[in-house]
Scaffold this motif. Structure first.
Motif, PDB file in Angstrom:
ATOM      1  N   ALA A 184     120.636 133.899  58.330  1.00 45.81           N
ATOM      2  CA  ALA A 184     120.055 132.600  58.675  1.00 45.81           C
ATOM      3  C   ALA A 184     118.537 132.701  58.749  1.00 45.81           C
ATOM      4  O   ALA A 184     117.820 131.862  58.193  1.00 45.81           O
ATOM      5  N   SER A 185     118.032 133.735  59.412  1.00 46.69           N
ATOM      6  CA  SER A 185     116.572 133.868  59.520  1.00 46.69           C
ATOM      7  C   SER A 185     115.947 134.219  58.172  1.00 46.69           C
ATOM      8  O   SER A 185     114.863 133.737  57.845  1.00 46.69           O
ATOM      9  N   LYS A 186     116.623 135.010  57.339  1.00 51.54           N
ATOM     10  CA  LYS A 186     116.102 135.336  56.005  1.00 51.54           C
ATOM     11  C   LYS A 186     116.017 134.088  55.135  1.00 51.54           C
ATOM     12  O   LYS A 186     115.052 133.896  54.393  1.00 51.54           O
ATOM     13  N   LYS A 187     117.029 133.236  55.210  1.00 46.96           N
ATOM     14  CA  LYS A 187     117.029 131.997  54.424  1.00 46.96           C
ATOM     15  C   LYS A 187     115.915 131.066  54.887  1.00 46.96           C
ATOM     16  O   LYS A 187     115.283 130.394  54.071  1.00 46.96           O
ATOM     17  N   MET A 188     115.667 131.041  56.187  1.00 48.70           N
ATOM     18  CA  MET A 188     114.556 130.236  56.701  1.00 48.70           C
ATOM     19  C   MET A 188     113.232 130.736  56.137  1.00 48.70           C
ATOM     20  O   MET A 188     112.410 129.945  55.670  1.00 48.70           O
ATOM     21  N   LYS A 189     113.022 132.030  56.213  1.00 46.59           N
ATOM     22  CA  LYS A 189     111.776 132.623  55.707  1.00 46.59           C
ATOM     23  C   LYS A 189     111.630 132.362  54.217  1.00 46.59           C
ATOM     24  O   LYS A 189     110.540 132.043  53.744  1.00 46.59           O
ATOM     25  N   ALA A 190     112.726 132.480  53.466  1.00 45.67           N
ATOM     26  CA  ALA A 190     112.686 132.230  52.020  1.00 45.67           C
ATOM     27  C   ALA A 190     112.315 130.780  51.719  1.00 45.67           C
ATOM     28  O   ALA A 190     111.695 130.491  50.698  1.00 45.67           O
ATOM     29  N   ALA A 191     112.678 129.869  52.620  1.00 53.15           N
ATOM     30  CA  ALA A 191     112.344 128.452  52.463  1.00 53.15           C
ATOM     31  C   ALA A 191     110.939 128.142  52.951  1.00 53.15           C
ATOM     32  O   ALA A 191     110.489 127.001  52.901  1.00 53.15           O
ATOM     33  N   GLY A 192     110.247 129.173  53.459  1.00 52.72           N
ATOM     34  CA  GLY A 192     108.880 128.976  53.933  1.00 52.72           C
ATOM     35  C   GLY A 192     108.794 128.420  55.338  1.00 52.72           C
ATOM     36  O   GLY A 192     107.762 127.887  55.735  1.00 52.72           O
ATOM     37  N   ILE A 193     109.869 128.538  56.096  1.00 50.83           N
ATOM     38  CA  ILE A 193     109.899 128.035  57.469  1.00 50.83           C
ATOM     39  C   ILE A 193     109.766 129.222  58.418  1.00 50.83           C
ATOM     40  O   ILE A 193     110.643 130.086  58.439  1.00 50.83           O
ATOM     41  N   PRO A 194     108.680 129.274  59.169  1.00 49.55           N
ATOM     42  CA  PRO A 194     108.529 130.408  60.094  1.00 49.55           C
ATOM     43  C   PRO A 194     109.482 130.277  61.278  1.00 49.55           C
ATOM     44  O   PRO A 194     109.739 129.180  61.767  1.00 49.55           O
ATOM     45  N   LEU A 195     110.002 131.398  61.714  1.00 51.23           N
ATOM     46  CA  LEU A 195     110.881 131.437  62.879  1.00 51.23           C
ATOM     47  C   LEU A 195     110.025 131.645  64.112  1.00 51.23           C
ATOM     48  O   LEU A 195     109.220 132.556  64.158  1.00 51.23           O
ATOM     49  N   SER A 196     110.187 130.766  65.082  1.00 52.57           N
ATOM     50  CA  SER A 196     109.447 130.939  66.331  1.00 52.57           C
ATOM     51  C   SER A 196     110.366 131.636  67.323  1.00 52.57           C
ATOM     52  O   SER A 196     110.939 132.670  67.028  1.00 52.57           O
ATOM     53  N   ILE A 197     110.560 131.075  68.463  1.00 53.84           N
ATOM     54  CA  ILE A 197     111.439 131.652  69.483  1.00 53.84           C
ATOM     55  C   ILE A 197     112.864 131.193  69.185  1.00 53.84           C
ATOM     56  O   ILE A 197     113.154 129.994  69.249  1.00 53.84           O
ATOM     57  N   PRO A 198     113.777 132.117  68.844  1.00 55.99           N
ATOM     58  CA  PRO A 198     115.125 131.717  68.424  1.00 55.99           C
ATOM     59  C   PRO A 198     115.839 130.797  69.412  1.00 55.99           C
ATOM     60  O   PRO A 198     116.556 129.893  68.990  1.00 55.99           O
ATOM     61  N   GLU A 199     115.638 131.014  70.691  1.00 56.38           N
ATOM     62  CA  GLU A 199     116.337 130.210  71.692  1.00 56.38           C
ATOM     63  C   GLU A 199     115.944 128.736  71.651  1.00 56.38           C
ATOM     64  O   GLU A 199     116.725 127.875  72.048  1.00 56.38           O
ATOM     65  N   THR A 200     114.738 128.444  71.174  1.00 55.30           N
ATOM     66  CA  THR A 200     114.246 127.061  71.209  1.00 55.30           C
ATOM     67  C   THR A 200     113.920 126.487  69.837  1.00 55.30           C
ATOM     68  O   THR A 200     113.440 125.361  69.754  1.00 55.30           O
ATOM     69  N   ASP A 201     114.187 127.207  68.779  1.00 53.40           N
ATOM     70  CA  ASP A 201     113.803 126.783  67.429  1.00 53.40           C
ATOM     71  C   ASP A 201     114.903 125.947  66.768  1.00 53.40           C
ATOM     72  O   ASP A 201     115.916 126.484  66.324  1.00 53.40           O
TER      73      ASP A 201
END
Length: 101
Positions: A35-52
């Protein structure tokens, strides 16, 4: 396995879909990393997982794909904004609400 009833149907693989089954219980650590890799590939930075909320939506997409591998992340991203908010909320509730207790 549970189901999200969509307020606005989407087309997936040539069929109109009104609900999406999902399975958070059987997601693995690898699924969460995907899930986080797909976000990064889409150009969406991951912030704090609990609140993102974006991360929560990607977790929901992984849970849907776990049930039906014919559904792709691009299918999930065509949901209405209202349905996407519901989906993200489901993931947040499942993974993170108990952390506050």
């Amino acid at each position: 396995m549970e189901t999200l009833k969509l307020s606005k149907p989407i087309m997936i693989n040539g069929e109109e879909v009104t609900e999406l089954p999902y399975d958070f219980e059987n997601l693995t650590a690898k699924d969460k990393l995907n899930a986080s890799k797909k976000m990064k590939a889409a150009g969406i930075p991951l912030s704090i997982p609990e609140t993102d909320p974006d991360y929560h939506l990607y977790l929901f997409a992984e849970a849907v794909c776990k049930v039906n591998s014919a559904i792709d992340i691009t299918d999930i991203m065509r949901m209405s904004a209202k349905d996407a908010d519901k989906a993200a909320s489901l993931a947040r509730s499942f993974f993170y609400l108990d952390l506050a207790e």
